[in-house]
Design a protein around this motif. Sequence first.
Motif, PDB file in Angstrom:
ATOM      1  N   GLU A  75      -6.143 -64.132  96.720  1.00  0.00           N
ATOM      2  CA  GLU A  75      -5.235 -64.475  95.621  1.00  0.00           C
ATOM      3  C   GLU A  75      -5.507 -63.580  94.430  1.00  0.00           C
ATOM      4  O   GLU A  75      -5.238 -62.399  94.486  1.00  0.00           O
ATOM      5  CB  GLU A  75      -5.355 -65.973  95.256  1.00  0.00           C
ATOM      6  CG  GLU A  75      -4.315 -66.476  94.254  1.00  0.00           C
ATOM      7  CD  GLU A  75      -2.879 -66.308  94.741  1.00  0.00           C
ATOM      8  OE1 GLU A  75      -2.332 -65.199  94.559  1.00  0.00           O
ATOM      9  OE2 GLU A  75      -2.294 -67.253  95.290  1.00  0.00           O
ATOM     10  N   GLY A  76      -6.027 -64.085  93.337  1.00  0.00           N
ATOM     11  CA  GLY A  76      -6.281 -63.293  92.140  1.00  0.00           C
ATOM     12  C   GLY A  76      -5.520 -63.829  90.941  1.00  0.00           C
ATOM     13  O   GLY A  76      -4.489 -64.487  91.068  1.00  0.00           O
ATOM     14  N   THR A  81      -1.300 -66.601  88.472  1.00  0.00           N
ATOM     15  CA  THR A  81      -0.677 -67.026  87.216  1.00  0.00           C
ATOM     16  C   THR A  81       0.810 -66.698  87.188  1.00  0.00           C
ATOM     17  O   THR A  81       1.583 -67.415  86.549  1.00  0.00           O
ATOM     18  CB  THR A  81      -1.400 -66.418  86.005  1.00  0.00           C
ATOM     19  OG1 THR A  81      -1.405 -64.990  86.093  1.00  0.00           O
ATOM     20  CG2 THR A  81      -2.832 -66.934  85.911  1.00  0.00           C
ATOM     21  N   ARG A  82       1.237 -65.667  87.884  1.00  0.00           N
ATOM     22  CA  ARG A  82       2.681 -65.423  87.996  1.00  0.00           C
ATOM     23  C   ARG A  82       3.352 -66.525  88.818  1.00  0.00           C
ATOM     24  O   ARG A  82       4.420 -67.028  88.455  1.00  0.00           O
ATOM     25  CB  ARG A  82       2.939 -64.053  88.634  1.00  0.00           C
ATOM     26  CG  ARG A  82       2.810 -62.899  87.670  1.00  0.00           C
ATOM     27  CD  ARG A  82       2.809 -61.574  88.391  1.00  0.00           C
ATOM     28  NE  ARG A  82       4.083 -61.273  89.040  1.00  0.00           N
ATOM     29  CZ  ARG A  82       5.018 -60.462  88.534  1.00  0.00           C
ATOM     30  NH1 ARG A  82       4.824 -59.891  87.341  1.00  0.00           N
ATOM     31  NH2 ARG A  82       6.120 -60.197  89.195  1.00  0.00           N
ATOM     32  N   PRO A 314      -5.237 -70.649  98.709  1.00  0.00           N
ATOM     33  CA  PRO A 314      -4.663 -69.671  99.637  1.00  0.00           C
ATOM     34  C   PRO A 314      -5.729 -68.902 100.412  1.00  0.00           C
ATOM     35  O   PRO A 314      -6.920 -68.951 100.100  1.00  0.00           O
ATOM     36  CB  PRO A 314      -3.911 -68.736  98.695  1.00  0.00           C
ATOM     37  CG  PRO A 314      -4.748 -68.745  97.457  1.00  0.00           C
ATOM     38  CD  PRO A 314      -5.307 -70.147  97.339  1.00  0.00           C
ATOM     39  N   SER A 315      -5.263 -68.195 101.411  1.00  0.00           N
ATOM     40  CA  SER A 315      -6.110 -67.259 102.142  1.00  0.00           C
ATOM     41  C   SER A 315      -5.201 -66.169 102.691  1.00  0.00           C
ATOM     42  O   SER A 315      -3.974 -66.240 102.576  1.00  0.00           O
ATOM     43  CB  SER A 315      -6.840 -67.960 103.296  1.00  0.00           C
ATOM     44  OG  SER A 315      -5.933 -68.311 104.327  1.00  0.00           O
ATOM     45  N   THR A 316      -5.806 -65.177 103.289  1.00  0.00           N
ATOM     46  CA  THR A 316      -5.008 -64.177 103.997  1.00  0.00           C
ATOM     47  C   THR A 316      -4.372 -64.808 105.240  1.00  0.00           C
ATOM     48  O   THR A 316      -4.903 -65.770 105.802  1.00  0.00           O
ATOM     49  CB  THR A 316      -5.879 -62.985 104.400  1.00  0.00           C
ATOM     50  OG1 THR A 316      -7.032 -63.466 105.101  1.00  0.00           O
ATOM     51  CG2 THR A 316      -6.330 -62.202 103.164  1.00  0.00           C
ATOM     52  N   ARG A 402      -0.132 -64.157  96.372  1.00  0.00           N
ATOM     53  CA  ARG A 402      -0.398 -62.896  97.067  1.00  0.00           C
ATOM     54  C   ARG A 402      -0.070 -62.967  98.563  1.00  0.00           C
ATOM     55  O   ARG A 402       0.551 -62.058  99.116  1.00  0.00           O
ATOM     56  CB  ARG A 402      -1.863 -62.494  96.867  1.00  0.00           C
ATOM     57  CG  ARG A 402      -2.179 -61.114  97.444  1.00  0.00           C
ATOM     58  CD  ARG A 402      -3.637 -60.736  97.209  1.00  0.00           C
ATOM     59  NE  ARG A 402      -3.994 -60.745  95.813  1.00  0.00           N
ATOM     60  CZ  ARG A 402      -3.748 -59.744  94.953  1.00  0.00           C
ATOM     61  NH1 ARG A 402      -3.103 -58.665  95.361  1.00  0.00           N
ATOM     62  NH2 ARG A 402      -4.145 -59.841  93.699  1.00  0.00           N
ATOM     63  N   ASN A 403      -0.526 -64.001  99.234  1.00  0.00           N
ATOM     64  CA  ASN A 403      -0.279 -64.151 100.663  1.00  0.00           C
ATOM     65  C   ASN A 403       0.764 -65.249 100.846  1.00  0.00           C
ATOM     66  O   ASN A 403       0.496 -66.425 100.613  1.00  0.00           O
ATOM     67  CB  ASN A 403      -1.581 -64.490 101.386  1.00  0.00           C
ATOM     68  CG  ASN A 403      -2.562 -63.339 101.342  1.00  0.00           C
ATOM     69  OD1 ASN A 403      -2.398 -62.349 102.043  1.00  0.00           O
ATOM     70  ND2 ASN A 403      -3.565 -63.436 100.478  1.00  0.00           N
TER      71      ASN A 403
END
Length: 445
Positions: A75-76, A81-82, A314-316, A402-403
């Motif tokens: 994630e990140g 945050t988006r 989350p995860s990949t 992200r994922n």
Amino acid sequence: MSDAELVVRSTRVITPEGIRAAAVAVAGGKITAVLPYDAQVPSGARFEDFGDDVLLPGLVDTHVHVNDPGRTHWEGFWTATRAAAAGGITTLIDMPLNSLPPTTTVDNLRTKQQVAAEKAHMDVGFWGGALPDNVKDLRPLHDAGVFGFKAFLSPSGVDEFPHLDQDQLALSLAEIAGFDGLLIVHAEDPHHLEAAPQQGGPKYADFLASRPRDAEDTAIAGLIAQAKRLNARVHVLHLSSSDALPLIAAAKAEGVRITVETCPHYLTLTAEEVPDGASEFKCCPPIRESANQDLLWQALADGTIDCVVTDHSPSTADLKTDDFATAWGGISGLQLSLAAVWTEARKRGHDLTDVVRWMSSSTAELAGLDQKGAIEAGRDADFAVLAPDETFTVDPAALQHRNRVTAYAGKTLSGVVKSTWLRGERIVLDGEFTGPKGQLLTRTP
């Protein structure tokens, strides 16, 4: 409101007194007044009229795994945050694990704050972690501004964040109670989990049997006993088992300082609908049966459950295998949480004031964020503008995290977030973002 820099208005503003037509004046990033709908706008002030779209306080999500730094490929802060802002969330508090390092010392907290500072599209705070060997770090973390401390009572899934046994729980909770801090707890009893059948494989029924309700119930009963003994503040994370509700209600009636959260996936998804092999639905504790879900909604209505948070974890995609025993457990729901809860809540006779209470005012209160969680004078001018009757079908490609794995793929949800505002600045409009404008939050002494 002669000093107003911005005035926003709607025929439906959610205030602590209910829904009403109103104009909201903003100066210096704060709400300065909530006025009649037709109040005159001062010359020079910006003005936004949202018509019949609902103006609600920005949501406060106190349970998010951002995984940054260390597992940013999961994630990140930039993507999390988006996604949150796109879903009407204006404040999140990051969980202390799944990042490397975990937030278990002041140095590790500083590392995480430094990483977040330039990436946060909305306001971010941090929980600390309570581990078997860091009791000495709890007070320094509290003084450094974490909002409380997370502990697991069963294995967390990552080696760097071990769980507490009952003796270690007592030591950590006594230390935290000494400065009237807050312990937030993943409450599943490891002995009940070990005794449950562990078959593995793609069948959701087998996974559900491996995380029985009595694991939650026993852990929560023990936590209540410890909290009562120490007069400590405790919070039960992601409640899934409705069987624990009578224990919690009795503890609250007795004056035990306990609060409880549940999550959108427990309120909107059911075990009966999970396809075999679909580990995008896997989380711990698990999504349970529809009858269990009905009782969670009843507990929200009567106040036994205080709030609703995402537990965005989350995860990949490669970790979401079709074997429920080995797949990563976590539901990604930041961007969809408001719509998911609203879709089900309205079917059950609730209105948006209930949703705001569960997802904004109560979560702000849990964390002591008295500047968040309501549209009233003195609070931060954090808003979400919602078209509650518009619907959309969840397309994973449109998600910001992200994922883009989601248990909600293909579902039709009600409630479209038109724009999101942070301290009087619009940060999202129809899916378009400004640059990062978030601030790092610390607990108010």
